[in-house]
Design an enzyme around this catalytic site. Structure first.
Site, short mmCIF file in Angstrom:
data_model
loop_
_atom_site.label_atom_id
_atom_site.label_comp_id
_atom_site.label_asym_id
_atom_site.label_seq_id
_atom_site.Cartn_x
_atom_site.Cartn_y
_atom_site.Cartn_z
N GLY A 134 -12.19 -4.94 1.95
CA GLY A 134 -13.59 -4.56 2.10
C GLY A 134 -14.04 -3.57 1.04
N LYS A 164 -12.02 -11.91 9.02
CA LYS A 164 -12.94 -10.81 9.33
C LYS A 164 -14.36 -11.18 8.93
CE LYS A 164 -9.84 -7.79 7.83
NZ LYS A 164 -9.57 -6.73 6.88
N GLY A 189 -5.61 -7.48 1.95
CA GLY A 189 -4.19 -7.42 2.24
C GLY A 189 -3.58 -8.80 2.42
N ARG A 210 0.81 -1.22 0.00
CA ARG A 210 0.00 0.00 0.00
C ARG A 210 0.85 1.27 0.00
NH1 ARG A 210 -5.11 -1.16 4.04
NH2 ARG A 210 -6.40 -2.22 2.49
P1 ADP Z 1 -7.89 -10.30 3.89
O1 ADP Z 1 -6.86 -9.35 4.48
O2 ADP Z 1 -7.36 -11.02 2.69
O3 ADP Z 1 -9.21 -9.62 3.65
P2 ADP Z 1 -8.61 -11.26 6.53
O4 ADP Z 1 -7.88 -10.12 7.12
O5 ADP Z 1 -10.08 -11.33 6.68
O6 ADP Z 1 -8.20 -11.43 4.98
O7 ADP Z 1 -8.07 -12.63 7.18
C1 ADP Z 1 -6.78 -13.10 7.00
C2 ADP Z 1 -6.34 -13.91 8.19
O8 ADP Z 1 -7.24 -14.96 8.42
C3 ADP Z 1 -4.98 -14.52 8.00
O9 ADP Z 1 -4.13 -14.09 9.04
C4 ADP Z 1 -5.25 -16.02 8.10
O10 ADP Z 1 -4.23 -16.71 8.76
C5 ADP Z 1 -6.50 -16.05 8.92
N1 ADP Z 1 -7.26 -17.32 8.77
C6 ADP Z 1 -7.68 -17.90 7.65
N2 ADP Z 1 -8.31 -19.06 7.90
C7 ADP Z 1 -8.30 -19.22 9.24
C8 ADP Z 1 -8.79 -20.23 10.13
N3 ADP Z 1 -9.43 -21.30 9.67
N4 ADP Z 1 -8.59 -20.06 11.45
C9 ADP Z 1 -7.93 -18.97 11.90
N5 ADP Z 1 -7.45 -17.99 11.13
C10 ADP Z 1 -7.62 -18.10 9.80
MG MG Z 2 -6.49 -8.65 6.51
#
Ligand code: ADP
Ligand code: MG
Length: 392
Positions: A374, A200, A350, A38
């Site tokens: 988001g 999230k 991210g 970013r």
């Molecule tokens: P993004 O940034 O791509 O939108 P999020 O911030 O929502 O994604 O989530 C990413 C995090 O979710 C990562 O740190 C990943 O390790 C965690 N994660 C994914 N699957 C699981 C799970 N089954 N249990 C716990 N954490 C998880």
């Molecule tokens: Mg994230």
């Protein structure tokens, strides 16, 4: 039409308020920046403004300080990193539009950059208070929004300010919208597959709802899948899931008429450590001390096949705890399937972008990697985002 830097008149000596999204992942132990995508993505706008001889005041947030000063969320590391990337000095204020900001802005010269301390230290940011908007506005001649990742928030520095100053989209904002806009103008080539994962849950579950009609397949993994599994009465043991979203998840499954596809096998472990032993399990066999940490190989295979039959794929959120080698397979298989497919591929979030980098898959194997999670998904859902509309 989006107003961009090309529409700017002579700005030599003018003060530009530039909103960027430097909400980057920070290592909790060392405070180091873990992924600077970013920050790097904001450089073209800054460089163009510098060439044009503007004074640049940068606003950004980091984390969720809830309207008060949080020492761990100061922008010192970001200031240093930005300065390194630009190979130029970058000053930073110690407050948010307080006395230190006043002093430093009055000394600011054309071609200089001043980073205002974490804007979310100010309670007026999220509230979009007219007081903060006024404080920002009085210091600038024009406003440029390059914070695509925060474009779904109507905050003082993303939306309020557009009502006070002539407002333009920065180069990153322009790039994101140029890549994403065709997808919402009804030109999505079908079948459209959405892939959702990550942690999230509360924000993503609403977005799934927005896509129920549009998407042909909605593949769900990561922590998100656990909430859906639990909603079907399946055991999720000691896994991350959201108990207060079970009803919503259940109603989504009912309304989706088979479009929502959940993992058919799972990778579990008893603990989250580098050498924790992992096991493949079916969703009915999860024990109370099991943590579900990835989708299993059969699920990855199933997801791969769906990707191969899709014309457009939008992906947000890793399908497992990809930071650990035992739990990265699902995310890696799906990332590779997407990289090798002919489908138009859009990646938001991210952590998803970070996972792809970690797997060593070249970015140009995807149609677009968005700096917004988001924001990207909400924009694609067709919800007009006020902060972007205000730049037209
Ligand atoms: P993004 O940034 O791509 O939108 P999020 O911030 O929502 O994604 O989530 C990413 C995090 O979710 C990562 O740190 C990943 O390790 C965690 N994660 C994914 N699957 C699981 C799970 N089954 N249990 C716990 N954490 C998880
Ligand atoms: Mg994230």
């Amino acid at each position: 039409m989006l107003k961009t830097l090309k529409d700017l008149q002579n700005i030599t000596g003018k003060t530009v308020i530039l909103r960027t999204d430097y909400n980057v992942p920070i290592n909790k132990q060392t405070g180091a920046i873990e992924d600077d995508l970013r920050i790097k993505s904001s450089l073209p706008t800054i460089q163009e403004l510098l060439e044009k001889g503007a004074k640049i005041i940068i606003l950004t947030h980091l984390g969720r300080p809830k309207g008060e000063v949080n020492e761990e969320l100061r922008l010192t590391k970001i200031q240093q990193h930005l300065s390194q990337l630009l190979n130029l000095p970058v000053q930073k204020t110690n407050d948010v539009f307080g006395p230190d900001t006043e002093t430093k802005i009055s000394a600011l010269q054309p071609g200089q950059i001043l980073l205002i301390e974490n804007i979310r230290f100010h309670k007026g940011e999220k509230e979009n208070s007219s007081e903060l908007v006024q404080q920002i506005a009085q210091h600038g001649d024009i406003y440029i929004n390059d914070a695509f990742g925060t474009a779904h928030r109507n905050h003082a520095s993303t939306f309020g300010i557009t009502q006070k100053l002539p407002s333009y989209a920065g180069k990153l904002m322009e790039k994101e919208i140029t890549a994403l806009a065709p997808l919402i103008k009804g030109n999505i080539e079908k079948p459209l597959t959405m892939i959702f994962g990550g942690a999230k849950i509360d924000t993503k579950i609403g977005v799934i709802e927005n896509f129920l009609d549009k998407a042909d397949y909605i593949l769900v993994g990561g922590g998100l899948a656990n909430t859906f599994l639990a909603a079907q009465g399946l055991p999720v043991g000691d896994s991350l899931y959201e108990a207060d979203k079970l009803e919503l998840a259940k109603s989504l499954i009912d309304r989706a008429q088979g479009k929502i596809i959940l993992p058919i096998d799972l990778i579990t472990a008893k603990e989250i450590t580098k050498d924790a032993e992992s096991e493949v399990k079916t969703p009915t066999n999860i024990l109370s001390d099991d943590k579900i940490l990835d989708i299993g190989p059969e699920s990855a295979q199933k997801f791969t096949q769906i990707i191969q039959n899709s014309k457009t794929v939008i992906w947000n959120g890793p399908l497992g705890l990809y930071e650990f080698p035992q739990f990265k397979n699902g995310t890696e298989q799906v990332a590779k399937a997407l990289a090798n497919s002919q489908a138009k591929s859009i990646i938001g979030g991210g952590d998803s972008a970070d996972a792809i980098k970690q797997f060593g898959i070249p970015e140009n194997q995807f149609s677009h990697i968005s700096t917004g999670g988001g924001a990207c998904i909400e924009y694609l859902a067709g919800t007009p985002l006020d902060a972007i509309e205000a730049l037209s």
